[in-house]
Design a protein around this motif. Structure first.
Motif, PDB file in Angstrom:
ATOM      1  N   ALA A 146       0.824  -1.209   0.000  1.00 51.47           N
ATOM      2  CA  ALA A 146       0.000   0.000   0.000  1.00 51.47           C
ATOM      3  C   ALA A 146       0.858   1.258   0.000  1.00 51.47           C
ATOM      4  CB  ALA A 146      -0.931   0.000   1.211  1.00 51.47           C
ATOM      5  N   VAL A 147       1.991   1.202   0.710  1.00 50.02           N
ATOM      6  CA  VAL A 147       2.885   2.363   0.744  1.00 50.02           C
ATOM      7  C   VAL A 147       3.528   2.573  -0.623  1.00 50.02           C
ATOM      8  CG1 VAL A 147       4.975   3.311   1.789  1.00 50.02           C
ATOM      9  CG2 VAL A 147       3.317   2.097   3.214  1.00 50.02           C
ATOM     10  N   ASP A 194       3.790   5.508  -5.898  1.00 44.13           N
ATOM     11  CA  ASP A 194       3.642   5.446  -7.346  1.00 44.13           C
ATOM     12  C   ASP A 194       2.568   6.400  -7.858  1.00 44.13           C
ATOM     13  OD1 ASP A 194       5.627   3.554  -7.512  1.00 44.13           O
ATOM     14  OD2 ASP A 194       4.250   1.844  -7.475  1.00 44.13           O
ATOM     15  N   GLN A 195       1.573   6.706  -7.048  1.00 40.08           N
ATOM     16  CA  GLN A 195       0.490   7.576  -7.499  1.00 40.08           C
ATOM     17  C   GLN A 195       0.753   9.052  -7.235  1.00 40.08           C
ATOM     18  OE1 GLN A 195      -3.388   6.096  -6.188  1.00 40.08           O
ATOM     19  NE2 GLN A 195      -2.699   3.988  -6.473  1.00 40.08           N
ATOM     20  N   MET A 196       1.882   9.354  -6.609  1.00 37.27           N
ATOM     21  CA  MET A 196       2.237  10.756  -6.390  1.00 37.27           C
ATOM     22  C   MET A 196       2.853  11.327  -7.668  1.00 37.27           C
ATOM     23  SD  MET A 196       3.847  10.944  -2.537  1.00 37.27           S
ATOM     24  CE  MET A 196       2.774  10.873  -1.100  1.00 37.27           C
ATOM     25  N   PRO A 197       2.421  12.524  -8.096  1.00 37.83           N
ATOM     26  CA  PRO A 197       2.973  13.107  -9.323  1.00 37.83           C
ATOM     27  C   PRO A 197       4.314  13.816  -9.130  1.00 37.83           C
ATOM     28  CG  PRO A 197       1.271  14.529  -8.434  1.00 37.83           C
ATOM     29  CD  PRO A 197       1.306  13.318  -7.548  1.00 37.83           C
ATOM     30  N   MET A 198       4.749  13.939  -7.877  1.00 35.57           N
ATOM     31  CA  MET A 198       6.008  14.628  -7.591  1.00 35.57           C
ATOM     32  C   MET A 198       7.034  13.624  -7.072  1.00 35.57           C
ATOM     33  SD  MET A 198       3.659  14.725  -5.055  1.00 35.57           S
ATOM     34  CE  MET A 198       2.827  16.314  -5.147  1.00 35.57           C
ATOM     35  N   PRO A 199       8.322  13.975  -7.022  1.00 37.03           N
ATOM     36  CA  PRO A 199       9.331  13.045  -6.508  1.00 37.03           C
ATOM     37  C   PRO A 199       9.032  12.673  -5.054  1.00 37.03           C
ATOM     38  CG  PRO A 199      10.377  14.939  -7.555  1.00 37.03           C
ATOM     39  CD  PRO A 199       8.937  15.262  -7.437  1.00 37.03           C
ATOM     40  N   ALA A 200       9.092  11.383  -4.763  1.00 31.63           N
ATOM     41  CA  ALA A 200       8.834  10.914  -3.402  1.00 31.63           C
ATOM     42  C   ALA A 200       9.600   9.621  -3.175  1.00 31.63           C
ATOM     43  CB  ALA A 200       7.341  10.697  -3.170  1.00 31.63           C
ATOM     44  N   TYR A 201      10.066   9.454  -1.958  1.00 30.77           N
ATOM     45  CA  TYR A 201      10.732   8.199  -1.610  1.00 30.77           C
ATOM     46  C   TYR A 201      10.475   7.872  -0.141  1.00 30.77           C
ATOM     47  CZ  TYR A 201      14.582  10.967   0.426  1.00 30.77           C
ATOM     48  OH  TYR A 201      15.322  11.841   1.172  1.00 30.77           O
ATOM     49  N   LEU A 202      10.702   6.612   0.204  1.00 30.05           N
ATOM     50  CA  LEU A 202      10.513   6.113   1.567  1.00 30.05           C
ATOM     51  C   LEU A 202      11.871   5.784   2.157  1.00 30.05           C
ATOM     52  CD1 LEU A 202       8.427   4.946   3.731  1.00 30.05           C
ATOM     53  CD2 LEU A 202       8.865   2.732   2.632  1.00 30.05           C
ATOM     54  N   ARG A 203      12.130   6.256   3.362  1.00 28.77           N
ATOM     55  CA  ARG A 203      13.395   5.929   4.017  1.00 28.77           C
ATOM     56  C   ARG A 203      13.167   5.637   5.477  1.00 28.77           C
ATOM     57  NH1 ARG A 203      15.671   9.397   7.497  1.00 28.77           N
ATOM     58  NH2 ARG A 203      15.496  11.650   7.309  1.00 28.77           N
ATOM     59  N   ASN A 204      14.184   5.035   6.106  1.00 32.51           N
ATOM     60  CA  ASN A 204      14.140   4.785   7.536  1.00 32.51           C
ATOM     61  C   ASN A 204      15.075   5.743   8.259  1.00 32.51           C
ATOM     62  OD1 ASN A 204      16.737   3.769   7.116  1.00 32.51           O
ATOM     63  ND2 ASN A 204      16.077   1.638   7.134  1.00 32.51           N
ATOM     64  N   GLY A 205      15.238   5.546   9.574  1.00 31.71           N
ATOM     65  CA  GLY A 205      16.065   6.449  10.368  1.00 31.71           C
ATOM     66  C   GLY A 205      17.546   6.328  10.110  1.00 31.71           C
ATOM     67  N   ARG A 206      17.960   5.303   9.372  1.00 31.10           N
ATOM     68  CA  ARG A 206      19.382   5.137   9.018  1.00 31.10           C
ATOM     69  C   ARG A 206      19.682   5.714   7.639  1.00 31.10           C
ATOM     70  NH1 ARG A 206      17.715   0.270  11.244  1.00 31.10           N
ATOM     71  NH2 ARG A 206      17.424  -0.650   9.172  1.00 31.10           N
ATOM     72  N   PHE A 207      18.716   6.387   7.036  1.00 31.93           N
ATOM     73  CA  PHE A 207      18.842   6.989   5.713  1.00 31.93           C
ATOM     74  C   PHE A 207      18.892   5.950   4.590  1.00 31.93           C
ATOM     75  CE2 PHE A 207      20.118  10.645   8.260  1.00 31.93           C
ATOM     76  CZ  PHE A 207      19.480  11.678   7.604  1.00 31.93           C
ATOM     77  N   ASP A 208      18.436   4.720   4.854  1.00 29.10           N
ATOM     78  CA  ASP A 208      18.269   3.750   3.773  1.00 29.10           C
ATOM     79  C   ASP A 208      17.050   4.153   2.945  1.00 29.10           C
ATOM     80  OD1 ASP A 208      20.368   2.073   4.627  1.00 29.10           O
ATOM     81  OD2 ASP A 208      19.040   1.069   6.068  1.00 29.10           O
ATOM     82  N   VAL A 209      17.223   4.285   1.638  1.00 29.47           N
ATOM     83  CA  VAL A 209      16.099   4.581   0.747  1.00 29.47           C
ATOM     84  C   VAL A 209      15.442   3.254   0.390  1.00 29.47           C
ATOM     85  CG1 VAL A 209      15.382   5.625  -1.430  1.00 29.47           C
ATOM     86  CG2 VAL A 209      17.259   6.639  -0.122  1.00 29.47           C
ATOM     87  N   ASP A 239       8.994   6.649  -9.634  1.00 29.40           N
ATOM     88  CA  ASP A 239       9.916   6.811 -10.770  1.00 29.40           C
ATOM     89  C   ASP A 239      10.627   8.162 -10.733  1.00 29.40           C
ATOM     90  OD1 ASP A 239       9.135   4.335 -11.598  1.00 29.40           O
ATOM     91  OD2 ASP A 239       7.800   5.040 -13.196  1.00 29.40           O
ATOM     92  N   LEU A 240       9.858   9.220 -10.425  1.00 33.25           N
ATOM     93  CA  LEU A 240      10.458  10.555 -10.417  1.00 33.25           C
ATOM     94  C   LEU A 240      11.416  10.717  -9.229  1.00 33.25           C
ATOM     95  CD1 LEU A 240      10.548  13.122 -12.024  1.00 33.25           C
ATOM     96  CD2 LEU A 240       8.526  13.947 -10.780  1.00 33.25           C
ATOM     97  N   GLY A 241      11.107  10.057  -8.119  1.00 38.15           N
ATOM     98  CA  GLY A 241      12.013  10.088  -6.983  1.00 38.15           C
ATOM     99  C   GLY A 241      13.332   9.400  -7.300  1.00 38.15           C
ATOM    100  N   ARG A 242      13.251   8.249  -7.994  1.00 33.35           N
ATOM    101  CA  ARG A 242      14.488   7.559  -8.393  1.00 33.35           C
ATOM    102  C   ARG A 242      15.287   8.394  -9.370  1.00 33.35           C
ATOM    103  NH1 ARG A 242      11.276   2.871  -7.837  1.00 33.35           N
ATOM    104  NH2 ARG A 242      10.415   3.178  -9.923  1.00 33.35           N
ATOM    105  N   ALA A 243      14.583   9.067 -10.275  1.00 36.98           N
ATOM    106  CA  ALA A 243      15.283   9.899 -11.260  1.00 36.98           C
ATOM    107  C   ALA A 243      15.960  11.090 -10.583  1.00 36.98           C
ATOM    108  CB  ALA A 243      14.306  10.375 -12.329  1.00 36.98           C
TER     109      ALA A 243
END
Length: 304
Positions: free
Chosen positions: A114-115, A120-135, A140-144
């Protein structure tokens, strides 16, 4: 990682940053040997005895009430992140390690479907990370946008922003405000270490960065802590050039320790046009495409 020395060094560095003038105290005599506050001045402002504050600063915490810690936080003019950090350091020292282990909720590295759909449905760059800065995931736009991180990590490996900032020579090109990016990274990791001092993965990351980067070691020794919730970042992207983006961080209540970072640009701004160009390039190249990385500089990322 949380020891008596951590509490001592945190309080002494906070004292050193606060002058008597800023604390509203008179200064007597011209032979004052310290520019920051003395222990007795902190104790006076906090409403506790000098002996009690000295024991506390040395790590002999025993049972300390929240009101005492709040008094010290007020005396040292700590912000929210620093106040929370002080409470965590003291509670960690006062709580047996076995009980702490029972209370811990290990940070999850699994990404719920679900996350990923939200990303994927966000039109702007977005990514998920944890407290250790692991992405952990991105759209797609976030990866780019963060393609240099993916290049540094290599195929099949989880990108890590902290490793990129301190171990990749292109980080100074990518983050136009490199010094701020590096300070924010270390301050967030320091706060995370206070939150969960027995996170082995976090301990290993800090050990790796301390071993391989003198820059990281110097910044880590400052004992600064900071939350990283909202603000503005300037990038030099290898494909679309300079862009300035606002970011917001959203903590996931269902996945403690995970957060979604979202980047936006004002409509019709140059950054907005750059993001549109990057989105078009991503569509043409496919979802797994990463932009070309710039040629590394020869110098290291040392603090200016």
């Amino acid at each position: 990682m949380t020891t008596r020395n951590d509490l001592r060094d945190f309080l002494t560095t906070r004292r050193a940053k606060l002058t008597p003038d800023k604390a509203g105290l008179p200064v007597y005599g011209a032979n004052r040997r310290v520019t920051g506050l003395r222990r007795e001045e902190v104790a006076l402002l906090a409403g506790i005895s000098v002996e009690y504050y000295t024991r506390l600063e040395r790590g002999s915490v025993g049972t300390v009430s929240d009101s005492v810690l709040d008094g010290i936080a007020h005396a040292l003019q700590l912000d929210e992140a620093e106040r929370d950090h002080l409470h965590r350091l003291v509670r960690t020292l006062a709580t047996p390690r076995a009980k702490q282990a029972l209370r811990r909720t290990p940070a999850k590295s699994r990404v719920r479907p679900a996350v990923q759909r939200i990303l994927d449905q966000m039109p702007m760059p977005a990514y998920l990370r944890n407290g250790r800065f692991d992405v952990l995931a991105a759209n797609d736009l976030g990866r780019a946008l963060y393609s240099p991180l993916y290049e540094q990590a290599g195929p099949g490996r989880t990108p890590n922003s902290a490793r990129f900032v301190f171990l990749d020579p292109t980080a100074g090109d990518f983050f136009l405000d490199y010094n701020k990016a590096a300070n924010d990274c270390v301050a967030f990791l320091r706060a995370e270490a206070g939150r969960d001092p027995y996170d082995k993965d976090l301990t290993d990351l800090i050990g790796e960065l301390s071993t391989r980067s003198e820059d990281f070691r110097q910044r880590w020794a400052a004992h600064d802590v900071r939350y990283h919730r909202t603000g503005r970042k300037r990038f030099h992207h290898p494909l679309v050039g300079d862009l300035e983006l606002d970011y917001e961080a959203f903590e996931l209540a269902g996945d403690p320790g995970q957060r979604i970072n979202v980047y936006t640009a004002p409509p019709d701004s140059s950054a907005d046009q750059a993001l549109r160009l990057l989105a078009s390039w991503t569509l043409e190249q496919g979802p797994s495409a990463t932009a070309p990385t710039p040629t590394p500089k020869t110098q290291t990322n040392e603090a200016p």
